[in-house]
Structures are given as C-alpha cells and as structure tokens.
Design a protein around this motif. Structure first.
Motif, mmCIF file in Angstrom:
data_model
loop_
_atom_site.group_PDB
_atom_site.id
_atom_site.type_symbol
_atom_site.label_atom_id
_atom_site.label_comp_id
_atom_site.label_asym_id
_atom_site.label_seq_id
_atom_site.Cartn_x
_atom_site.Cartn_y
_atom_site.Cartn_z
ATOM 1 N N ASP A 331 -15.668 -37.639 -16.511
ATOM 2 C CA ASP A 331 -15.830 -38.930 -17.354
ATOM 3 C C ASP A 331 -15.540 -40.056 -16.736
ATOM 4 N N SER A 332 -14.270 -40.003 -15.944
ATOM 5 C CA SER A 332 -13.893 -41.029 -15.128
ATOM 6 C C SER A 332 -14.932 -41.644 -13.953
ATOM 7 N N LEU A 333 -15.489 -40.621 -13.372
ATOM 8 C CA LEU A 333 -16.753 -41.032 -12.397
ATOM 9 C C LEU A 333 -17.689 -41.716 -12.980
ATOM 10 N N PHE A 334 -18.102 -41.267 -14.340
ATOM 11 C CA PHE A 334 -19.195 -41.764 -14.763
ATOM 12 C C PHE A 334 -18.694 -43.012 -15.917
ATOM 13 N N ASP A 335 -17.538 -43.333 -15.886
ATOM 14 C CA ASP A 335 -17.191 -44.739 -16.471
ATOM 15 C C ASP A 335 -17.998 -45.841 -16.186
ATOM 16 N N GLN A 336 -18.510 -46.329 -17.351
ATOM 17 C CA GLN A 336 -19.343 -47.676 -17.065
ATOM 18 C C GLN A 336 -18.714 -48.793 -17.873
ATOM 19 N N ASP A 337 -17.530 -48.746 -18.311
ATOM 20 C CA ASP A 337 -17.072 -49.768 -19.025
ATOM 21 C C ASP A 337 -16.056 -50.662 -18.090
ATOM 22 N N TYR A 338 -17.167 -51.568 -17.261
ATOM 23 C CA TYR A 338 -16.817 -52.411 -16.343
ATOM 24 C C TYR A 338 -15.740 -53.487 -16.699
ATOM 25 N N GLN A 339 -14.430 -53.598 -16.187
ATOM 26 C CA GLN A 339 -13.545 -54.701 -16.476
ATOM 27 C C GLN A 339 -13.590 -55.552 -15.338
ATOM 28 N N GLU A 340 -13.662 -57.068 -15.650
ATOM 29 C CA GLU A 340 -13.588 -58.038 -14.963
ATOM 30 C C GLU A 340 -12.311 -58.109 -14.224
ATOM 31 N N VAL A 341 -12.497 -58.436 -12.889
ATOM 32 C CA VAL A 341 -11.215 -58.635 -12.190
ATOM 33 C C VAL A 341 -10.826 -60.209 -12.376
ATOM 34 N N THR A 354 -12.735 -46.580 -9.923
ATOM 35 C CA THR A 354 -13.000 -47.432 -8.535
ATOM 36 C C THR A 354 -11.797 -47.264 -7.785
ATOM 37 N N ALA A 355 -10.523 -47.373 -8.074
ATOM 38 C CA ALA A 355 -9.594 -46.865 -7.248
ATOM 39 C C ALA A 355 -9.553 -45.562 -6.415
ATOM 40 N N TYR A 356 -10.297 -44.501 -7.021
ATOM 41 C CA TYR A 356 -10.131 -43.190 -6.357
ATOM 42 C C TYR A 356 -11.450 -43.288 -5.433
ATOM 43 N N LEU A 357 -12.589 -43.972 -5.902
ATOM 44 C CA LEU A 357 -13.646 -44.230 -5.095
ATOM 45 C C LEU A 357 -13.256 -44.942 -3.621
ATOM 46 N N GLU A 358 -12.276 -45.555 -3.629
ATOM 47 C CA GLU A 358 -12.115 -46.507 -2.387
ATOM 48 C C GLU A 358 -11.412 -45.736 -1.489
ATOM 49 N N TYR A 386 -23.800 -50.918 -10.037
ATOM 50 C CA TYR A 386 -22.742 -51.457 -9.774
ATOM 51 C C TYR A 386 -22.353 -50.764 -8.408
ATOM 52 N N LEU A 387 -21.524 -51.345 -7.515
ATOM 53 C CA LEU A 387 -21.072 -51.146 -6.097
ATOM 54 C C LEU A 387 -19.742 -51.181 -5.964
ATOM 55 N N PRO A 388 -19.058 -50.113 -6.305
ATOM 56 C CA PRO A 388 -17.594 -49.961 -6.429
ATOM 57 C C PRO A 388 -16.951 -50.231 -4.884
ATOM 58 N N VAL A 389 -17.451 -49.481 -3.760
ATOM 59 C CA VAL A 389 -16.879 -49.592 -2.404
ATOM 60 C C VAL A 389 -17.833 -49.886 -1.335
ATOM 61 N N HIS A 390 -17.762 -51.078 -0.928
ATOM 62 C CA HIS A 390 -18.924 -51.541 0.141
ATOM 63 C C HIS A 390 -18.118 -51.000 1.547
ATOM 64 N N ASN A 391 -18.863 -51.593 2.691
ATOM 65 C CA ASN A 391 -18.328 -51.241 3.867
ATOM 66 C C ASN A 391 -17.133 -51.903 4.278
ATOM 67 N N ARG A 392 -16.377 -51.870 5.252
ATOM 68 C CA ARG A 392 -14.944 -52.122 5.524
ATOM 69 C C ARG A 392 -15.203 -53.728 5.944
ATOM 70 N N LYS A 393 -16.433 -54.008 6.614
ATOM 71 C CA LYS A 393 -16.549 -55.349 7.070
ATOM 72 C C LYS A 393 -16.908 -56.487 6.049
ATOM 73 N N TYR A 394 -17.422 -55.985 4.635
ATOM 74 C CA TYR A 394 -17.935 -56.532 3.464
ATOM 75 C C TYR A 394 -16.857 -56.394 2.379
ATOM 76 N N SER A 395 -15.721 -55.956 2.583
ATOM 77 C CA SER A 395 -14.775 -55.608 1.752
ATOM 78 C C SER A 395 -13.438 -56.352 1.771
ATOM 79 N N GLN A 396 -13.421 -57.724 2.230
ATOM 80 C CA GLN A 396 -12.470 -58.483 2.509
ATOM 81 C C GLN A 396 -11.706 -58.954 1.180
ATOM 82 N N PRO A 397 -10.456 -59.201 1.391
ATOM 83 C CA PRO A 397 -9.711 -59.765 -0.049
ATOM 84 C C PRO A 397 -10.476 -61.248 -0.155
ATOM 85 N N GLN A 398 -10.513 -61.440 -1.674
ATOM 86 C CA GLN A 398 -11.248 -62.821 -1.849
ATOM 87 C C GLN A 398 -10.376 -63.902 -1.769
#
Length: 472
Positions: A331-341, A354-358, A386-398
């Motif tokens: 159920d966690s993998l299929f969770d689609q209750d998206y929470q805004e950062v 999200t944290a697990y998939l990262e 929804y894209l939880p994990v991108h490639n490293r070069k596109y996953s910089q802190p905002q």
C-alpha cells in the motif's frame, strides 16, 4: 505464430533491411510529427493568448464605449447647465442695467438736491438780511415812539391822544423786534439743518458715484462672464463632437474585434482538428515502430528498448521481493496521496514510499545511464506521472527564490503529467516509444525519443520506466 516466435524467426537479410528501413522511417516520421505537433501546440498557445488579449481589448473597448457615453451625457448636461447659466446671466445683466439706471437717476436727484440746498441757503441769507433791516427799523421806531411819548407828556392834555398812538407804536416795535429775534433763531436752526443736509447730500453724492462705478464694474464683469460662458459652451460642443467620433471609432473597434474573435475561433477549431489528426498519425507511427521492433529486426531503437524493458522488469521483480520480505508495504508503494513539500518552487511532492524509493531506485536508473551514455535520463513514474526519484544530476537541493534554476536541476519529487509522462506511466504494453520536443529555454527545442516499459509489482501495474535520448 506468437510474438516470441516472430522475434526468434530470422528474416532474410534484404527483408530485414526493409523492416529496419520502415522502422527508421517511421521513427523519423514520428519525430517530424512530434515537431509539427509541438509547433501547433505553440500556435495554439499563441492563439489562446491572442484570444484572451482580444477579449481583454473588447472589454476595454466596451468600458471605453461606456465611458464615452457617460462623457457625452456629462457634456450634454454641461451644455444644459451653461445654457441655463447664460439665461440667468442675461436676466442678471438686465437687472444690473435697471439698477444702474436707477442709481444714475438717484445720483442726479442727489445732485439736484445739493443745488436746491444752495439756493435755499441763499434765500435764507436774504431773509436774514431783511430781518436785520426790520430789526433796525423796529429799533428806530421804538426810539421814535419813545421821543413821541416824551413830547406827548410835555404837551399835556393835548398830547394824550398822540401818547396813546406812540405807546401802540412802541408796543408794535417791541413785537417786531421779538419777531425778528425769533426769525434769527429759526434761521440759525435752519442753517444748522441745511448744513447737515449738505453734508448728507455730499456723502450721498459720493456714495451714488461709487455705486455708479461699482455697477459699471459689475456690468463689465457680467460681460466677461458671458463671454467665458459662450467659450465654454463652444468648447463643450467641440468636445461633444469629438466624443461622438470616439464613440463611433470604439464601436468600429468592437466590431473589428468581434470579427477577429470569430476568425480566431475558426483558427482554434482548425488547430484542434489538425492536432487530432497529427495525434492519430503519431499514434500510427509509434504503433508502426512498435510492430517493426516486435519482428526481431535490429533497429536504431532496439538496444534502448531492450535496456528499458529489462531494467523495468528488474525493478518490478526487486520491489515484489521487497514487499514479500516485508521491507516495504504494498500500500505504501501504491500511495498516491501526494503531500506538497512546503516552500518548494516548482512544487515538489512526497508519498509514503518516496524516502524508501530514494534508497533503491538509483541503482537501477544510474546503471542503465552508465550502460547507454546517449540516454539523457532514466526515471520511474507512477500512473499519474509522479516522479519520486530522478537521476543524481537532476536531484539537487532546491535553492530559495530561484525557481528557474530549480526547474532545471531539481526535477525529483515532481509531477510530470503531460501527454508523454501520463502515457509512459499508464502504458500496459511491453514498451512504448514516443517522440516529443524538449524545451531547452530561450525558444530552443530538442527532439527527443522517449521509451517506456511498464513496472508490475506483484502483478499490479505501478507505473513505468522512462528513458529518453536525442534524435539525430
């Protein structure tokens, strides 16, 4: 014959070359269609913007028309007020002229009174002179009466009758003296009153002259006001004519905008129709690429298709095993209750997985990137894009307050629910090849091919693995 039998079947070299050419030509066609579709999307966006701008212009023109009507009405009211003021002014001028005539008459009367008073003073002087003469005569008469009385006394009995007459004359002389004294007193009183009248007359004369001057100034001022009102009326008439011309121009503008809006509506319909036709043609081309790659003939896309399909299966198998081992709930993998950062710009989201998939997805995504250097990115998206994990070069802190940099370098935890993203996440076939234009900024676009394969976890469709590369 099954699809696996077809892939195992070896076509003659010349047929394989034809199939490969069909696949390559289909790929080129899909790229061209995607490019044209992108141009049409741009035109559609511009058309929508123009339609909105025309709508704004029409609203502004309508407001202008309403305002000019109000101005026109205000001018009409102003003209009416000016006309009324002009009529009132004419009445005032008539009244001022009447008052001026009356004041002139009064001034003349005052001056006449002053002349009459001078004549009266002269007459009184003459009366005083006559009275003084009478007083002198009365004195002499009184002296004569006294002498006559003395003489009558000497005459004795013979002069008694004369003495009576002398006594009466003396009495008359006394009365005359008393009368002249009263006349002098009366004349003195009259002199004082006449002097007061003269002073009053002089002040009245001066006041009447000032009144004449003031009334004349009022008349001059009224003339100037009348001229000013006439000029105002002429200006209002000119403004009214110009306002009427503006109203006609605005009406013509509104008519032109309505015509343009109708034309834009027709263009919008044509654009939508063209987009639908291009979408069908693109679907046909993508289907043709899919079918030719199913034949087992090696094309320019084959190695990417194999890599994406194999990696998608590895991810699905790995996550299925993780669920079975209790390391992550299904159920966690299929969770689609998206929470805004909070504070993210562009907006980022998280789910319970999200944290697990990262921690697990990068090993698969980065491995395929290293194997195929021509790939621009390799990412997983769920069925909503929804894209939880991108490639490293596109996953910089905002970075705070830098959305442009964030959009290019912080593409993880983002929602890519455009046509390509949704199709990649919802595709159930063994693979899907799509073409699209990638916006590089500054009006530059790069044509991309996007290959995706579905990810199944315990037989349930989670989303897909996407890989994109530039076309030659």
């Amino acid at each position: 014959m099954s699809s696996e039998d077809i892939r195992d079947f070896q076509f003659p070299p010349e047929i394989s070359q034809h199939i490969k050419k069909v696949a390559d030509d289909a790929g080129k066609m899909v790229i061209e269609i995607a490019d044209i579709a992108g141009e049409i999307d741009d035109i559609s966006t511009q058309t929508e913007q123009q339609a909105q701008e025309f709508e704004n212009l029409r609203q502004v023109a309508a407001v202008m028309e309403e305002n000019t009507q109000e101005i026109h009405q205000a001018i009409a009211n102003g003209v009416e007020v000016v006309d009324t003021a002009n009529r009132d002014l004419q009445n005032s001028r008539s009244q001022v002229e009447t008052s001026l005539n009356q004041i002139n008459t009064l001034a003349t009367s005052v001056q006449s009174i002053a002349g009459a008073l001078e004549n009266l003073i002269q007459a009184l002087s003459e009366v005083r002179r006559v009275a003084q003469s009478i007083r002198a005569i009365a004195g002499q008469t009184n002296l004569l009466a006294l002498n006559a009385t003395i003489e009558a006394a000497r005459a004795g009995e013979a002069g008694r009758g004369f003495a009576v007459v002398a006594s009466e004359v003396k009495t008359l002389a006394g009365q005359t003296a008393q009368a002249t004294k009263q006349i002098d007193e009366t004349l003195d009183n009259l002199d004082n009153q006449i002097k007061q009248l003269q002073n009053e007359s002089e002040r009245g004369n001066r006041d009447s002259l000032k009144a004449q001057e003031g009334t004349q100034e009022i008349g001059t001022a009224l003339e100037m006001v009348a001229d000013a009102i006439t000029r105002v009326k002429n200006e209002l008439d000119g403004i009214g004519n110009n306002t009427q011309n503006i109203t006609q121009s605005v009406e013509a503008l509104i008519g032109g905008l309505q015509t343009l809006d109708q034309s834009l509506e027709g263009n919008r319909h044509n654009i939508n129709s063209s987009r639908e036709q291009l979408n069908r043609l693109r679907d046909f081309g993508e289907g043709l690429i899919h079918n030719t790659n199913q034949l087992g003939v090696e094309t320019s896309d084959s190695r990417y298709i194999r890599g994406v399909k194999q990696t998608a299966k590895k991810i699905g198998d790995f996550l299925t095993e993780e669920v079975q081992q209790g390391k992550i709930a299904l159920d966690s993998l299929f969770d689609q209750d998206y929470q805004e950062v909070p504070g993210s710009n562009p907006q980022q989201f998280t789910t319970r997985a999200t944290a697990y998939l990262e921690t697990v997805l990068p090993r698969f995504q980065e491995a395929l990137l290293e194997k195929e250097p021509n790939l621009i990115f390799v990412v997983c998206v769920d069925t909503n894009g929804y894209l939880p994990v991108h490639n490293r070069k596109y996953s910089q802190p905002q970075r705070p307050n830098d959305p442009e940099w964030n959009a290019a370098n912080c593409r993880n935890k983002r929602m890519f629910n455009d046509r390509v993203g949704l199709a990649a996440g919802r595709n159930n076939n063994d693979f899907l090849l799509q073409a699209y234009r990638r916006d590089m900024g500054g009006g530059k676009f790069v044509m991309m091919k996007d290959i995706s394969a579905p990810i199944f976890i315990q037989g349930r469709h989670w989303g897909g693995l996407r890989a994109a590369y530039k076309t030659e």
